[in-house]
Motif scaffolding. Structure first.
Motif: not given
Ligand code: COA
Length: 151
Positions: A88-109, A144-151
């Motif tokens: 939650q912290y990085v989502k908020t901080e990155l959103s403030k910096k103008g980042i609009i999407s976050i990607f990641l990879e996770v093992r299926e298990s 996986m991807a997450c879209m961040l809301m910017n204003g």
């Protein structure tokens, strides 16, 4: 957990972070990769609890996209909400910096991590077959991807 702080990782955190890394994964990052991440200009944040590191995240930021390279909670402190707080912290901080999407990879298990990401707004966008080595074979990576809301 009270008294936690979110602070940028510095190179001298290497020893403490790498000892958590080795405890947290059957196949941890190599010392070399970890060292280069610590020195590089990735976006990197630790959570401290009474000055002890209990969680960390390394992210790559390119233009308005960010990718989680490593998010880890010390096994002694897993399941207490720290992973969610860090995300939650990085989502908020990155959103403030103008980042609009976050990607990641996770093992299926890795169902715990998958559940956390889904509940934090990530959704599955792709599958990389047999991407990760395991102790006795390979397993798929879920992208996986997450879209961040910017204003
Ligand atoms: C995955 C990880 C980062 C989650 O952090 P955490 O602090 O343990 O998780 P949290 O306490 O914030 O829990 C968040 C959610 O994750 C899931 N979860 C976490 N631990 C769980 C457990 N033991 N059993 C079931 N679900 C679990 C739940 O959905 C939970 O939400 P809820 O508490 O509302 O049910 C952490 O467990 C970890 O470092 N694991 C080892 C390394 C790893 O797998 N990293 C991710 C690689 S992609």
């Amino acid at each position: 957990m009270e008294n936690i702080k979110f602070i940028e990782i510095i190179p001298s955190d290497f020893k403490e972070i790498y000892s958590i890394e080795k405890k947290a994964y059957p196949i941890p990052w190599s010392e070399k990769i970890m060292a280069s991440m610590m020195e590089g200009n990735e976006y990197k944040i630790k959570i401290t609890y009474y000055d002890k590191i209990v969680a960390y995240v390394f992210m790559m930021v390119v233009l308005d996209e960010a990718t989680v390279l490593n998010i880890t909670v010390d096994p002694e402190h897993q399941g207490k909400g720290l992973g969610r707080k860090l995300l939650q912290y990085v989502k908020t901080e990155l959103s403030k910096k103008g980042i609009i999407s976050i990607f990641l990879e996770v093992r299926e298990s890795n169902r715990n991590a998958f559940a956390l990401y889904e509940s934090e707004g990530f959704h599955e966008i792709d599958l990389r077959k047999n991407y990760y080595p395991t102790k006795n074979g390979r397993e798929h990576a879920i992208i996986m991807a997450c879209m961040l809301m910017n204003g």
